[in-house]
Scaffold this active site. Structure first.
Site, PDB file in Angstrom:
ATOM      1  N   HIS A 182       0.792  -1.228   0.000  1.00  0.00           N
ATOM      2  CA  HIS A 182       0.000   0.000   0.000  1.00  0.00           C
ATOM      3  C   HIS A 182       0.827   1.282   0.000  1.00  0.00           C
ATOM      4  O   HIS A 182       0.328   2.325  -0.391  1.00  0.00           O
ATOM      5  CB  HIS A 182      -1.043  -0.002   1.123  1.00  0.00           C
ATOM      6  CG  HIS A 182      -0.531   0.389   2.483  1.00  0.00           C
ATOM      7  ND1 HIS A 182      -0.099  -0.530   3.396  1.00  0.00           N
ATOM      8  CD2 HIS A 182      -0.386   1.608   3.064  1.00  0.00           C
ATOM      9  CE1 HIS A 182       0.277   0.106   4.508  1.00  0.00           C
ATOM     10  NE2 HIS A 182       0.120   1.396   4.325  1.00  0.00           N
ATOM     11  N   ASP A 230      -4.541   0.303   8.098  1.00  0.00           N
ATOM     12  CA  ASP A 230      -3.382   1.202   8.070  1.00  0.00           C
ATOM     13  C   ASP A 230      -3.478   2.190   9.230  1.00  0.00           C
ATOM     14  O   ASP A 230      -2.537   2.393   9.994  1.00  0.00           O
ATOM     15  CB  ASP A 230      -3.384   1.934   6.716  1.00  0.00           C
ATOM     16  CG  ASP A 230      -2.278   2.968   6.599  1.00  0.00           C
ATOM     17  OD1 ASP A 230      -1.116   2.617   6.886  1.00  0.00           O
ATOM     18  OD2 ASP A 230      -2.580   4.110   6.214  1.00  0.00           O
ATOM     19  N   GLU A 283       3.781   5.459  -3.276  1.00  0.00           N
ATOM     20  CA  GLU A 283       4.002   6.753  -2.657  1.00  0.00           C
ATOM     21  C   GLU A 283       5.474   6.983  -2.323  1.00  0.00           C
ATOM     22  O   GLU A 283       6.029   8.027  -2.603  1.00  0.00           O
ATOM     23  CB  GLU A 283       3.159   6.811  -1.376  1.00  0.00           C
ATOM     24  CG  GLU A 283       3.397   8.006  -0.505  1.00  0.00           C
ATOM     25  CD  GLU A 283       2.467   9.142  -0.859  1.00  0.00           C
ATOM     26  OE1 GLU A 283       1.638   8.933  -1.761  1.00  0.00           O
ATOM     27  OE2 GLU A 283       2.590  10.218  -0.267  1.00  0.00           O
ATOM     28  N   ASP A 284       6.078   5.992  -1.710  1.00  0.00           N
ATOM     29  CA  ASP A 284       7.382   6.223  -1.092  1.00  0.00           C
ATOM     30  C   ASP A 284       8.561   5.615  -1.851  1.00  0.00           C
ATOM     31  O   ASP A 284       9.705   5.814  -1.448  1.00  0.00           O
ATOM     32  CB  ASP A 284       7.398   5.625   0.334  1.00  0.00           C
ATOM     33  CG  ASP A 284       6.293   6.210   1.190  1.00  0.00           C
ATOM     34  OD1 ASP A 284       5.879   7.342   0.894  1.00  0.00           O
ATOM     35  OD2 ASP A 284       5.844   5.541   2.130  1.00  0.00           O
TER      36      ASP A 284
HETATM   37 MN    MN Z   1       0.581   3.075   5.641  1.00  0.00          MN
END
Ligand code: MN
Length: 720
Positions: free
Chosen positions: A73, A152, A77-78
């Site tokens: 997940h 999360d 993004e990262d």
């Molecule tokens: Mn997360």
């Protein structure tokens, strides 16, 4: 202790087919590599976070794509991972889930950062509502995105201590305002209470510690107590040959806190909250639920008003269970929840419980699909809506279920409390629209002005061009025209501002009407004196301005005036009053077919396996054959409700459906009609003579005025 891949595989292999579990491992490796070198604020390797999130979801046995999505997940993004890579390796479904979560995470970061500057520590900041909206949009696409997001958030809350204090508060506030209610709304109680307790701990440290002390002070006492109750329940269910899984524990902190708040609001001492314990009994079928309830109530005295049957009346999120609070050993009250294992699954996992069945080929649950399609519809209707903030408010109110939101003919959303009517709606839009309101259409259909609005209704207000001003009936709470204080205030203000002369004139009309309806002959001065007003004008002004209503006057008028026959209770008709089980009404009971008990007979209850409690005469022979003494339960006759009959004459223009409309009013008031006689007259009028069995003067007066509102009715009079 940090979780490992092995923990996750053990969980997933328990329910997923081997090849799918293998994909989970592959996803873990992929994520591990992508996050390589990254560290969480807590100092642990980043991969720990997606792993824990995946574990939370594996615990509720979600499908493999959700588990894989959870592991991945944060990679878009990262990490330098392209969406195309994900799609190629794990498929489009997984990619969509990850993208959905990424969208939400970006938004979340924005809000927490923006809020840090302006947040006042109190209300939910503005932007949180916007993030909620995005969540709902995502959910309309795929509810699994929300499930990953909730897991999360749960893991982030568990590790929140690693963050600076101010950020902790913002995130906790958001958790309590948005994520925990969302979990509950989706029925995932298992996530909901954890989110609540974690956020509560951050936001209300003082209160958290206090509850903690409350519970800790008596730790050994508590353990003995829980053990004792569980043992008793085990023994009794075994005797009754019911297979039951019984557990007990202190209640969740936040639910205790909420109860404290409720107590404080009622001016009660919150130190008097004793039911800090909750017990849960899981059984195989519904019949056993009620049997166990009977057993519990025969062991300990139930506390009145604390019994809820969510099996017969499931909550909106599909939750089903029996709840009761009883007085336990040592005057220690405790709560017992009784439900089937299947109900328990829904209680813990909600939407997720339905979801995970899909992989097993069970297909979607109908009500679940209904809920989803409702949400979807909701979102589609509003995509171009400019007033985002207001829209969010209205969506939020749906999560907090005592609100409804409806649409103006132009598609704008208005939020109102549950039970609000078209009149409330009109006043919400504009005061003048309220004053001029003469009719309403809901979704294009003409409706009565007291119709409660429902989520998603489009409401159109019809305005009179000639008549101006609200109706005094709107202020009459019993007639149910107005629900909101806002509308009521505006109506009152309108009447207050009206000239005294007009109020007096209208008061006179009302009083005369009421006296005629009730068939009372008395001079105005007499009425004023009787009702405690200095002068007739004062009385009429009070009536005409809505400061008092004829409904409040009726009982006095009927009790104290001579000319009209008083309302008298008839001799006892022998109608059976309700049976109370252990002092509680509304339990499922039926009368034994073997001995036909009559009101007043000494009676005893027997808890059946399938159909609640059967009531027998104490002397009933068949009872002697029923050997299981522990299934006997104390029952008593409730207070009989004796109807007050009144004769009523309704004069009307004859029309099709007249009698039907009259009986609709009466049945909505729950009154019996003892006799009806119609007399037709020349010129097309008809007089209906009815005998109605009301509960007393107030109801009678209300019925008379409601009947007078039926179409074509000319006048309604009490004749005896
Ligand atoms: Mn997360």
């Amino acid at each position: 202790m940090a979780a490992t891949l092995a923990d996750l595989l053990e969980k997933t292999e328990a329910y997923l087919p081997t090849e799918k579990a293998a994909r989970v491992e592959e996803a873990y490796r992929f994520a591990e590599q992508a996050h390589d070198g990254q560290v969480r604020k807590s100092g642990s390797p980043y991969i720990q976070h997606p792993l824990e999130v995946a574990l939370l979801l594996a615990e509720i046995r979600l499908d493999s794509h959700t588990i894989i999505g959870a592991l991945l997940h944060d990679v878009l993004e990262d990490c330098p991972v392209a969406p195309g890579d994900l799609e190629q390796r794990f498929g489009l479904d997984v990619l969509k889930l990850v993208e959905g979560v990424t969208k939400l995470t970006k938004l979340e970061d924005q809000t927490t950062q923006t809020d840090l500057g302006s947040w006042d520590g109190g209300k939910a900041p503005l932007l949180h509502a916007a993030s909620l909206r995005k969540m709902l949009v995502a959910m309309a696409e795929d509810v699994r995105v929300i499930l990953i997001k909730l897991a999360d958030r749960l893991h982030n809350m568990r590790t929140i201590r690693a963050l600076p204090p101010r950020k902790r508060l913002v995130i906790s506030r958001e958790t309590l305002d948005v994520y925990a209610p969302l979990s509950n709304r989706l029925g995932i109680g298992n996530f909901g209470w954890q989110l609540e307790d974690l956020a509560f701990r951050c936001l209300h440290q003082e209160e958290y510690r206090e509850i903690s002390r409350l519970l800790a002070a008596s730790r050994s006492h508590r353990e003995t107590f829980i053990h004792q109750v569980v043992q008793t329940l085990r023994k009794e269910t075994r005797v009754a040959r019911i297979k039951a899984d019984i557990s007990g524990r202190p209640k969740h902190f936040y639910s205790i806190y909420q109860k404290m708040q409720r107590y404080a609001a009622q001016g009660r001492d919150f130190h008097k909250i004793y039911d800090l314990f909750g017990f849960r009994v899981l059984v195989d079928d519904i019949a056993d639920c009620y049997s166990v309830l009977g057993t519990v109530h025969s062991l300990w005295r139930p506390i009145p008003g604390e019994f809820d049957d969510y099996i017969a009346n499931p909550r909106e999120n599909m939750y089903q269970s029996l709840h009761t609070v009883v007085m336990g050993p040592g005057s220690q009250p405790f709560e017992v929840q009784i439900r089937t294992s299947r109900m328990h699954e829904v209680a813990e996992y909600g939407v997720a419980a339905h979801f995970r069945y899909k992989e097993g080929g069970h297909g979607g649950d109908h009500r679940f699909d209904e809920q989803m399609s409702w949400m979807r519809q909701l979102l589609e209707w509003n995509q171009d809506e400019p007033g985002t903030e207001q829209f969010i408010e209205s969506v939020k109110t749906d999560i907090f279920p005592d609100q409804v939101f409806v649409y103006t003919p132009k598609g704008q959303v208005r939020e109102l409390p549950m039970g609000a009517t078209p009149i409330d709606f009109a006043y919400r839009i504009h005061t003048e629209l309220g004053h001029g309101c003469r009719g309403a259409k809901i979704n294009g259909k003409l409706v009565a002005l007291d119709s409660p609005l429902r989520n998603g209704d489009t409401v159109e207000i019809l305005v009179s061009k000639t008549e101006k001003g609200p109706s005094l009936d709107w202020l009459n709470a019993d007639l149910g025209f107005v629900k909101t204080a806002n509308a009521r205030d505006k109506i009152r203000a309108w009447f207050r501002r009206r000239a005294r002369a007009e109020n007096i004139a209208q008061g006179r009309v009302l009083l005369e009407k009421e006296l005629r309806r009730l068939h009372i002959g008395i001079a105005d001065e007499g009425v004023a004196a009787l009702l405690g007003y200095d002068s007739t004008d004062d009385l009429l002004t009070a009536l005409g301005s809505g400061a008092t209503s004829t409904l409040q006057l009726a009982p006095k008028l009927l009790a104290d005036t001579v000319p009209a026959p008083p309302l008298e209770a008839p001799p006892d008709t022998g109608a059976l009053p309700a049976v109370m089980v252990n002092g509680m009404p509304n339990m499922l009971t039926r009368l034994g077919q073997c001995c036909h008990p009559l009101a007043g007979d000494p009676i005893v209850g027997f808890v059946t396996r399938a159909r609640g409690v059967t009531v027998h005469r104490e002397s009933c022979r068949s009872l002697h054959h029923l050997t299981e003494a522990e299934r006997r339960i104390a029952v008593s006759w409730g207070v009989p409700t004796r109807p007050y009959p009144a004769k009523v004459a309704i004069e009307a223009w004859d029309r099709l459906g007249l009698l039907r409309d009259i009986t609709t009013v009466l049945s909505s008031e729950n009154v019996n009609i003892a006799a009806v006689r119609s007399t037709h007259h020349k010129r097309g009028t008809v007089v209906e003579l009815l005998t109605v069995e009301t509960s007393g003067a107030t109801q009678l007066s209300r019925i008379l005025s409601r009947l007078e509102q039926v179409k074509a009715v000319i006048r309604v009079t009490r004749t005896g």
